[in-house]
Motif scaffolding. Structure first.
Motif, mmCIF file in Angstrom:
data_model
loop_
_atom_site.group_PDB
_atom_site.id
_atom_site.type_symbol
_atom_site.label_atom_id
_atom_site.label_comp_id
_atom_site.label_asym_id
_atom_site.label_seq_id
_atom_site.Cartn_x
_atom_site.Cartn_y
_atom_site.Cartn_z
ATOM 1 N N GLN A 1 -41.927 18.014 34.665
ATOM 2 C CA GLN A 1 -41.050 19.006 34.046
ATOM 3 C C GLN A 1 -41.700 20.391 34.069
ATOM 4 O OE1 GLN A 1 -37.994 18.346 33.163
ATOM 5 N NE2 GLN A 1 -37.487 20.361 32.313
ATOM 6 N N HIS A 2 -42.986 20.440 33.768
ATOM 7 C CA HIS A 2 -43.714 21.713 33.858
ATOM 8 C C HIS A 2 -43.698 22.238 35.299
ATOM 9 C CE1 HIS A 2 -45.460 22.484 29.905
ATOM 10 N NE2 HIS A 2 -45.639 21.184 29.769
ATOM 11 N N LEU A 3 -43.892 21.346 36.252
ATOM 12 C CA LEU A 3 -43.912 21.742 37.659
ATOM 13 C C LEU A 3 -42.559 22.284 38.096
ATOM 14 C CD1 LEU A 3 -45.591 21.782 40.278
ATOM 15 C CD2 LEU A 3 -44.761 19.465 40.749
ATOM 16 N N LYS A 4 -41.493 21.680 37.625
ATOM 17 C CA LYS A 4 -40.144 22.152 37.973
ATOM 18 C C LYS A 4 -39.920 23.576 37.479
ATOM 19 C CE LYS A 4 -35.234 21.216 37.124
ATOM 20 N NZ LYS A 4 -34.270 20.315 36.455
ATOM 21 N N ILE A 5 -40.335 23.853 36.252
ATOM 22 C CA ILE A 5 -40.140 25.195 35.688
ATOM 23 C C ILE A 5 -40.990 26.226 36.433
ATOM 24 C CG2 ILE A 5 -40.518 26.595 33.615
ATOM 25 C CD1 ILE A 5 -39.750 24.139 31.966
ATOM 26 N N SER A 6 -42.222 25.874 36.751
ATOM 27 C CA SER A 6 -43.081 26.817 37.474
ATOM 28 C C SER A 6 -42.524 27.109 38.856
ATOM 29 C CB SER A 6 -44.500 26.264 37.581
ATOM 30 O OG SER A 6 -44.545 25.110 38.399
ATOM 31 N N ARG A 7 -41.934 26.112 39.509
ATOM 32 C CA ARG A 7 -41.331 26.329 40.823
ATOM 33 C C ARG A 7 -40.076 27.193 40.725
ATOM 34 N NH1 ARG A 7 -42.072 20.160 43.188
ATOM 35 N NH2 ARG A 7 -44.126 20.501 44.153
ATOM 36 N N GLN A 8 -39.295 26.995 39.687
ATOM 37 C CA GLN A 8 -38.119 27.848 39.483
ATOM 38 C C GLN A 8 -38.532 29.306 39.298
ATOM 39 O OE1 GLN A 8 -36.409 25.859 36.071
ATOM 40 N NE2 GLN A 8 -34.780 24.946 37.305
ATOM 41 N N ARG A 9 -39.578 29.515 38.510
ATOM 42 C CA ARG A 9 -40.039 30.872 38.243
ATOM 43 C C ARG A 9 -40.569 31.528 39.517
ATOM 44 N NH1 ARG A 9 -43.650 29.688 34.551
ATOM 45 N NH2 ARG A 9 -42.146 29.672 32.867
ATOM 46 N N LYS A 10 -41.317 30.773 40.310
ATOM 47 C CA LYS A 10 -41.855 31.316 41.556
ATOM 48 C C LYS A 10 -40.736 31.624 42.545
ATOM 49 C CE LYS A 10 -44.837 30.300 45.491
ATOM 50 N NZ LYS A 10 -45.728 29.310 46.148
ATOM 51 N N ASP A 11 -39.772 30.715 42.666
ATOM 52 C CA ASP A 11 -38.671 30.932 43.602
ATOM 53 C C ASP A 11 -37.886 32.188 43.238
ATOM 54 O OD1 ASP A 11 -36.865 29.758 45.780
ATOM 55 O OD2 ASP A 11 -35.444 29.972 44.131
ATOM 56 N N HIS A 12 -37.668 32.395 41.954
ATOM 57 C CA HIS A 12 -36.949 33.588 41.501
ATOM 58 C C HIS A 12 -37.743 34.845 41.833
ATOM 59 C CE1 HIS A 12 -36.013 36.606 38.300
ATOM 60 N NE2 HIS A 12 -34.783 36.331 38.699
ATOM 61 N N ALA A 13 -39.053 34.834 41.574
ATOM 62 C CA ALA A 13 -39.876 36.010 41.827
ATOM 63 C C ALA A 13 -39.948 36.339 43.315
ATOM 64 C CB ALA A 13 -41.287 35.789 41.266
ATOM 65 N N VAL A 14 -40.086 35.320 44.160
ATOM 66 C CA VAL A 14 -40.210 35.535 45.600
ATOM 67 C C VAL A 14 -38.932 36.130 46.177
ATOM 68 C CG1 VAL A 14 -40.463 34.366 47.821
ATOM 69 C CG2 VAL A 14 -41.965 33.769 45.936
ATOM 70 N N LYS A 15 -37.799 35.529 45.851
ATOM 71 C CA LYS A 15 -36.532 35.994 46.414
ATOM 72 C C LYS A 15 -36.178 37.392 45.913
ATOM 73 C CE LYS A 15 -34.567 31.389 47.112
ATOM 74 N NZ LYS A 15 -33.519 30.418 46.689
ATOM 75 N N LEU A 16 -36.429 37.640 44.639
ATOM 76 C CA LEU A 16 -36.102 38.950 44.081
ATOM 77 C C LEU A 16 -37.010 40.033 44.655
ATOM 78 C CD1 LEU A 16 -34.176 40.252 42.082
ATOM 79 C CD2 LEU A 16 -35.861 39.874 40.286
ATOM 80 N N ALA A 17 -38.312 39.747 44.771
ATOM 81 C CA ALA A 17 -39.243 40.726 45.324
ATOM 82 C C ALA A 17 -38.897 41.045 46.772
ATOM 83 C CB ALA A 17 -40.675 40.204 45.220
ATOM 84 N N ARG A 18 -38.521 40.055 47.535
ATOM 85 C CA ARG A 18 -38.158 40.286 48.939
ATOM 86 C C ARG A 18 -36.939 41.196 49.055
ATOM 87 N NH1 ARG A 18 -39.120 37.430 53.837
ATOM 88 N NH2 ARG A 18 -37.513 37.814 55.398
ATOM 89 N N CYS A 19 -35.937 40.949 48.221
ATOM 90 C CA CYS A 19 -34.727 41.780 48.255
ATOM 91 C C CYS A 19 -35.045 43.226 47.869
ATOM 92 C CB CYS A 19 -33.667 41.202 47.326
ATOM 93 S SG CYS A 19 -32.950 39.652 47.885
ATOM 94 N N LEU B 1 -34.834 27.584 28.765
ATOM 95 C CA LEU B 1 -33.750 26.671 29.102
ATOM 96 C C LEU B 1 -34.229 25.219 29.176
ATOM 97 C CD1 LEU B 1 -31.855 28.733 31.833
ATOM 98 C CD2 LEU B 1 -31.193 28.378 29.455
ATOM 99 N N GLY B 2 -35.475 25.030 29.609
ATOM 100 C CA GLY B 2 -36.001 23.679 29.735
ATOM 101 C C GLY B 2 -36.851 23.233 28.567
ATOM 102 N N GLU B 3 -36.853 24.025 27.487
ATOM 103 C CA GLU B 3 -37.740 23.726 26.359
ATOM 104 C C GLU B 3 -37.342 22.450 25.622
ATOM 105 O OE1 GLU B 3 -40.076 26.318 22.976
ATOM 106 O OE2 GLU B 3 -38.114 26.990 23.681
ATOM 107 N N GLU B 4 -36.056 22.223 25.462
ATOM 108 C CA GLU B 4 -35.619 21.014 24.766
ATOM 109 C C GLU B 4 -36.023 19.766 25.546
ATOM 110 O OE1 GLU B 4 -34.310 20.581 21.787
ATOM 111 O OE2 GLU B 4 -34.539 22.734 21.429
#
Length: 398
Positions: free
Chosen positions: A241-259, A209-212
C-alpha cells in the motif's frame, strides 16, 4: 546516465540466492563503514582493498562477484563523501552521518558477474551465489544500447517482487521548438502549484486518499502474532500500500514536470527548504504528501533533456510583496487574496508566482541542487538576458 528498470521473475531458490547476495553486500558495507570509523585518513582505495580482504576471510563474501564487492565499498564511500560535503557546506541540522544498514534491499554489479541473452529478455548472473537466469519484463528495448554502455546492474527488492535496473551511459537530449513562454510556479498545499498566468494544478493528496486503507492494513499487522507467517503477510500488504502511494506520487510529478518544461522556455520556482518546512508537526503530513521534492527534481531533469532553463529563486517575501508596485502587504496564511493600495487585487498564490518569475528574470539560478534546498546557491546580479544566446549551454549547467 539513464536507468532502465525491468520486473524479474525468480523462483524460490533464486529469490533466496538474491537475498543472500543482498545480505553479503550489506555485510561488506557495514564492515567498510566500521573500518572508516575506527581509522583516520581512510580513502576510497582502502575500502576497496578491505573488500578483497573480506573475500579471503569469509567464504560467503568470496561467492559474490569481485566487482559487486567493489561496488558495495564504493557506495559506502559515496555516503561518506556526502557527509563530508554537508559538513564543508555547513548544512543546517543533521549532516547525514553514515549509518549501518540492517535491512538492505539491493545489490549492485558493475560490468562483470552478469550476461544478457541474445534476445535481451533474460539476464544470467554468473557468480557463485546461484542466482542464475532471470526473466525480464518491461517496456524498454535493450537492443537500442550496446553492452558496453551498461555500466551497472542492480537487483532491487520491493514489496511486490524483484526488479533489475540497468544504468546505461547515454546522453539523453530531445529537441523541441521554443515556445517563447516563461512561467513562475508557486507551490502550495491547497493547490499543487499556481503559475504566473493564473492557472492552478489541483493537489492530488494521494496519501490522504489512501489513509483509511493504510490504517486498515496497519491494524491487521498489529493483531497478528509477532514472528508468525500471517504477520509477515500482513506486513507485506502494508508495504504494498505504501509502494502504491509512492508510485502514484512519482507518476504525477513526472508527468506534470514534463508538461511544464515542454510548454515553457523558462521555469522559475521557489528554492524551498522542504526538510525544514516538514518540521512543522501540524503540516508535516501534508507537506510530505504533496511531493515538492520529486516535482522540483524532475523539473531540473527535464530542463536538461529539453534544453530549457530552470531557475530556483529565494522565496522570501514572494507572498507579501505586491507584484505590481513592490509594496509589502502583510497577510496571514488564512488570507488568500492579495489586495494592495495601488489597486492590484490578485489571488495570493498568483501574486507570489509573478514575483517568483520577476526574480528569475533578473537572476541566474542554481546548478544541480536537490529539492530540499539545502545545497542551493543563488547567483544574484547576473542578467538572464545574457544567457538567451545559448539556451542549451545554460541548461547543461542546471
Amino acid at each position: 546516465m539513464i536507468v532502465l528498470e525491468f520486473k524479474a521473475y525468480p523462483n524460490q531458490h533464486q529469490a533466496s540466492a538474491i537475498q543472500e547476495a543482498i545480505r553479503t553486500a550489506q555485510f561488506i558495507r557495514n564492515k567498510c563503514l566500521r573500518y572508516w570509523m575506527d581509522n583516520k585518513g581512510v580513502s576510497k582505495y582502502d575500502l576497496s582493498k578491505l573488500s578483497t580482504v573480506l573475500a579471503k576471510e569469509f567464504p560467503f563474501v568470496k561467492e559474490l562477484n569481485s566487482q559487486a564487492r567493489q561496488a558495495s565499498s564504493e557506495r559506502t564511500w559515496s555516503a561518506i563523501l556526502r557527509f563530508y560535503a554537508n559538513c564543508k557546506l555547513k548544512v543546517a541540522g543533521k549532516k547525514g552521518y553514515p549509518k549501518f544498514r540492517k535491512n538492505a534491499r539491493s545489490v549492485e554489479y558493475k560490468t562483470s558477474g552478469w550476461k544478457l541473452s541474445d534476445t535481451r529478455k533474460h539476464i544470467t548472473f554468473t557468480d557463485k551465489k546461484g542466482i542464475g537466469r532471470l526473466k525480464l519484463k518491461g517496456g524498454y528495448d535493450l537492443h537500442f544500447y550496446d553492452i558496453d554502455q551498461i555500466k551497472r546492474v542492480r537487483i532491487v527488492r520491493r514489496a511486490d517482487g524483484y526488479y533489475v535496473q540497468f544504468c546505461v551511459r547515454v546522453e539523453r537530449t530531445e529537441a523541441i521548438e521554443p515556445s517563447g513562454n516563461a512561467i513562475g510556479l508557486d507551490v502550495g498545499l491547497k493547490e499543487f502549484y499556481t503559475d504566473s498566468n493564473g492557472n492552478a494544478e489541483p493537489n492530488p493528496r494521494f496519501y490522504r486518499l489512501g489513509e483509511e486503507r493504510m490504517k486498515f492494513k496497519q491494524r491487521r499487522v498489529s493483531r497478528k502474532k509477532k514472528g508468525s507467517a500471517n504477520r509477515s503477510k500482513a506486513i507485506n500488504q502494508l508495504a504494498r500500500q505504501h509502494l502504491k502511494i509512492s508510485r502514484q506520487r512519482k507518476d504525477h510529478a513526472v508527468k506534470l514536470a514534463r508538461c511544464v518544461v515542454q510548454s515553457n522556455d523558462l521555469i522559475a520556482y521557489e528554492d524551498l527548504r522542504v526538510r525544514n518546512l516538514a518540521k512543522n508537526h501540524c503540516l508535516a503530513k501534508s507537506i510530505n504528501d504533496v511531493g515538492w521534492y520529486q516535482f522540483r527534481t524532475w523539473l531540473e531533469r527535464y530542463g536538461k533533456v529539453f534544453g530549457k532553463v530552470t531557475v530556483a529563486v529565494n522565496p522570501a517575501y514572494t507572498s507579501q510583496n505586491c507584484s505590481s508596485c513592490g509594496t509589502t502587504v502583510k497577510k496571514s496564511l488564512s488570507t488568500r487574496t492579495h489586495a494592495c493600495q495601488c489597486g492590484c487585487t490578485l489571488d495570493r498564490d498568483r501574486n507570489a508566482a509573478i514575483n517568483i518569475l520577476n526574480r528569475a528574470l533578473s537572476t541566474v539560478g542554481h546548478t544541480g541542487t536537490n529539492a530540499s534546498g539545502d545545497l542551493a546557491s543563488i547567483w544574484i546580479g547576473e542578467n538572464l538576458s545574457k544567457q538567451a544566446g545559448s539556451m542549451k549551454e545554460e541548461s547543461s549547467r542546471l
